[in-house]
Design a protein around this motif. Structure first.
Motif, mmCIF file in Angstrom:
data_model
loop_
_atom_site.group_PDB
_atom_site.id
_atom_site.type_symbol
_atom_site.label_atom_id
_atom_site.label_comp_id
_atom_site.label_asym_id
_atom_site.label_seq_id
_atom_site.Cartn_x
_atom_site.Cartn_y
_atom_site.Cartn_z
ATOM 1 N N ASN A 12 0.833 -1.209 0.000
ATOM 2 C CA ASN A 12 0.000 0.000 0.000
ATOM 3 C C ASN A 12 0.863 1.253 0.000
ATOM 4 O OD1 ASN A 12 -2.566 -1.116 -0.112
ATOM 5 N ND2 ASN A 12 -2.655 -1.415 2.097
ATOM 6 N N GLY A 13 1.917 1.240 0.796
ATOM 7 C CA GLY A 13 2.826 2.383 0.827
ATOM 8 C C GLY A 13 3.539 2.567 -0.504
ATOM 9 N N ALA A 14 3.988 1.467 -1.106
ATOM 10 C CA ALA A 14 4.680 1.547 -2.392
ATOM 11 C C ALA A 14 3.738 2.057 -3.476
ATOM 12 C CB ALA A 14 5.243 0.179 -2.777
ATOM 13 N N ARG A 15 2.487 1.634 -3.440
ATOM 14 C CA ARG A 15 1.495 2.102 -4.418
ATOM 15 C C ARG A 15 1.264 3.608 -4.245
ATOM 16 N NH1 ARG A 15 -3.128 -0.451 -2.936
ATOM 17 N NH2 ARG A 15 -2.362 -2.381 -3.826
ATOM 18 N N ALA A 16 1.162 4.057 -3.003
ATOM 19 C CA ALA A 16 0.951 5.484 -2.747
ATOM 20 C C ALA A 16 2.149 6.306 -3.215
ATOM 21 C CB ALA A 16 0.706 5.719 -1.261
ATOM 22 N N MET A 17 3.344 5.853 -2.925
ATOM 23 C CA MET A 17 4.546 6.570 -3.350
ATOM 24 C C MET A 17 4.651 6.574 -4.879
ATOM 25 S SD MET A 17 5.951 7.752 -0.647
ATOM 26 C CE MET A 17 7.710 7.921 -0.678
ATOM 27 N N HIS A 18 4.300 5.463 -5.495
ATOM 28 C CA HIS A 18 4.338 5.369 -6.955
ATOM 29 C C HIS A 18 3.337 6.347 -7.573
ATOM 30 C CE1 HIS A 18 4.986 3.500 -10.852
ATOM 31 N NE2 HIS A 18 3.678 3.391 -10.983
ATOM 32 N N TYR A 19 2.168 6.442 -6.984
ATOM 33 C CA TYR A 19 1.159 7.374 -7.478
ATOM 34 C C TYR A 19 1.658 8.817 -7.362
ATOM 35 C CZ TYR A 19 -3.200 9.895 -8.076
ATOM 36 O OH TYR A 19 -4.153 10.760 -8.517
ATOM 37 N N ASP A 31 11.101 2.840 -11.800
ATOM 38 C CA ASP A 31 12.554 2.933 -11.732
ATOM 39 C C ASP A 31 13.200 1.822 -10.904
ATOM 40 O OD1 ASP A 31 11.814 3.737 -9.218
ATOM 41 O OD2 ASP A 31 12.682 5.745 -9.363
ATOM 42 N N GLY A 32 12.393 0.985 -10.247
ATOM 43 C CA GLY A 32 12.937 -0.133 -9.488
ATOM 44 C C GLY A 32 13.533 0.267 -8.143
ATOM 45 N N ASN A 33 13.417 1.539 -7.763
ATOM 46 C CA ASN A 33 13.938 1.986 -6.474
ATOM 47 C C ASN A 33 12.885 1.830 -5.389
ATOM 48 O OD1 ASN A 33 16.385 2.761 -7.610
ATOM 49 N ND2 ASN A 33 15.620 4.795 -8.092
ATOM 50 N N ALA A 34 13.348 1.524 -4.194
ATOM 51 C CA ALA A 34 12.443 1.360 -3.063
ATOM 52 C C ALA A 34 12.296 2.694 -2.341
ATOM 53 C CB ALA A 34 12.983 0.309 -2.107
ATOM 54 N N TYR A 35 11.059 3.140 -2.183
ATOM 55 C CA TYR A 35 10.774 4.376 -1.462
ATOM 56 C C TYR A 35 9.928 4.105 -0.222
ATOM 57 C CZ TYR A 35 12.286 6.352 -5.889
ATOM 58 O OH TYR A 35 13.009 6.670 -7.003
ATOM 59 N N THR A 36 9.606 2.838 0.033
ATOM 60 C CA THR A 36 8.771 2.448 1.158
ATOM 61 C C THR A 36 9.496 1.367 1.955
ATOM 62 O OG1 THR A 36 6.829 2.860 -0.209
ATOM 63 C CG2 THR A 36 6.479 1.616 1.807
ATOM 64 N N HIS A 54 8.954 -2.089 -3.405
ATOM 65 C CA HIS A 54 8.929 -1.329 -4.655
ATOM 66 C C HIS A 54 8.059 -2.048 -5.680
ATOM 67 C CE1 HIS A 54 12.093 -4.262 -5.568
ATOM 68 N NE2 HIS A 54 11.845 -4.024 -6.850
ATOM 69 N N LEU A 55 7.718 -1.319 -6.737
ATOM 70 C CA LEU A 55 6.908 -1.860 -7.829
ATOM 71 C C LEU A 55 7.786 -2.050 -9.052
ATOM 72 C CD1 LEU A 55 4.842 0.044 -6.119
ATOM 73 C CD2 LEU A 55 3.444 -0.236 -8.110
ATOM 74 N N THR A 56 7.405 -3.017 -9.872
ATOM 75 C CA THR A 56 8.043 -3.180 -11.178
ATOM 76 C C THR A 56 6.965 -3.124 -12.250
ATOM 77 O OG1 THR A 56 7.956 -5.593 -10.991
ATOM 78 C CG2 THR A 56 10.020 -4.519 -10.356
#
Length: 172
Positions: A12-19, A31-36, A54-56
């Motif tokens: 959920n955090g990764a999705r929010a950061m990605h958004y 970008d493959g970087n982890a922000y969460t 992170h998301l891919t």
């Protein structure tokens, strides 16, 4: 159970950061970087496990992105004082960049939203200017007789028809 909850919360955090990272962009950036980051404390074994999320990119167009959870570190908290200090330091060192990433993404999204809010006025102004220019261009082309815009051609045909029929009842 704890790991599943950490995976869910991290996704959920990764999705929010990605958004936030992709707010206002036409194509999402993966970008493959982890922000969460997330952490799990196991009271029975006195361990603290730290994870990144992170998301891919989706495997195929129109698909859903994949969520990844990677273990960064695991610490035993009660072996000695230094292990406890190392675990808490590692936890703190993940919290600080997470806050910085979040703040930067929110600021970028707000800046984009403010620019978009001002853009309709600019677009309307540009649109009116472009229409004026386009109208002048069509008048010039019609005078030169090389290229005529379709509505102008239609107007010429209609005026020729009127000329061949005789005077019309309604003056132009």
């Amino acid at each position: 159970m704890l790991k599943l909850q950490a995976y869910y919360d991290g996704a959920n955090g990764a999705r929010a950061m990605h958004y936030l990272q992709n707010y206002g962009k036409e194509e999402p950036l993966y970008d493959g970087n982890a922000y969460t980051f997330s952490a799990i404390y196991h009271p029975g074994s006195s361990t603290l496990e730290l994870y990144t999320h992170h998301l891919t990119k989706p495997a195929f167009p129109g698909g859903k992105p994949k969520y990844h959870m990677s273990k960064v570190a695991g610490h035993y908290l009660f072996n000695n004082r230094q292990d406890l200090v190392d675990a808490l330091t590692a936890f703190r060192n993940l919290r600080d960049p997470a806050q910085e990433f979040r703040t930067n993404f929110i600021k970028a999204a707000n800046d984009h939203a403010q620019a978009q809010a001002q853009a309709p006025n600019d677009v309307a102004r540009e649109s009116r200017t472009a229409k004026k220019r386009q109208g002048r261009r069509h008048k010039v082309l019609a005078r030169n007789g090389k290229y005529l815009h379709e509505p102008q051609r239609k107007g010429i045909r209609q005026s020729r028809r009127r000329a061949t029929r005789g005077p019309s009842k309604d003056p132009e």
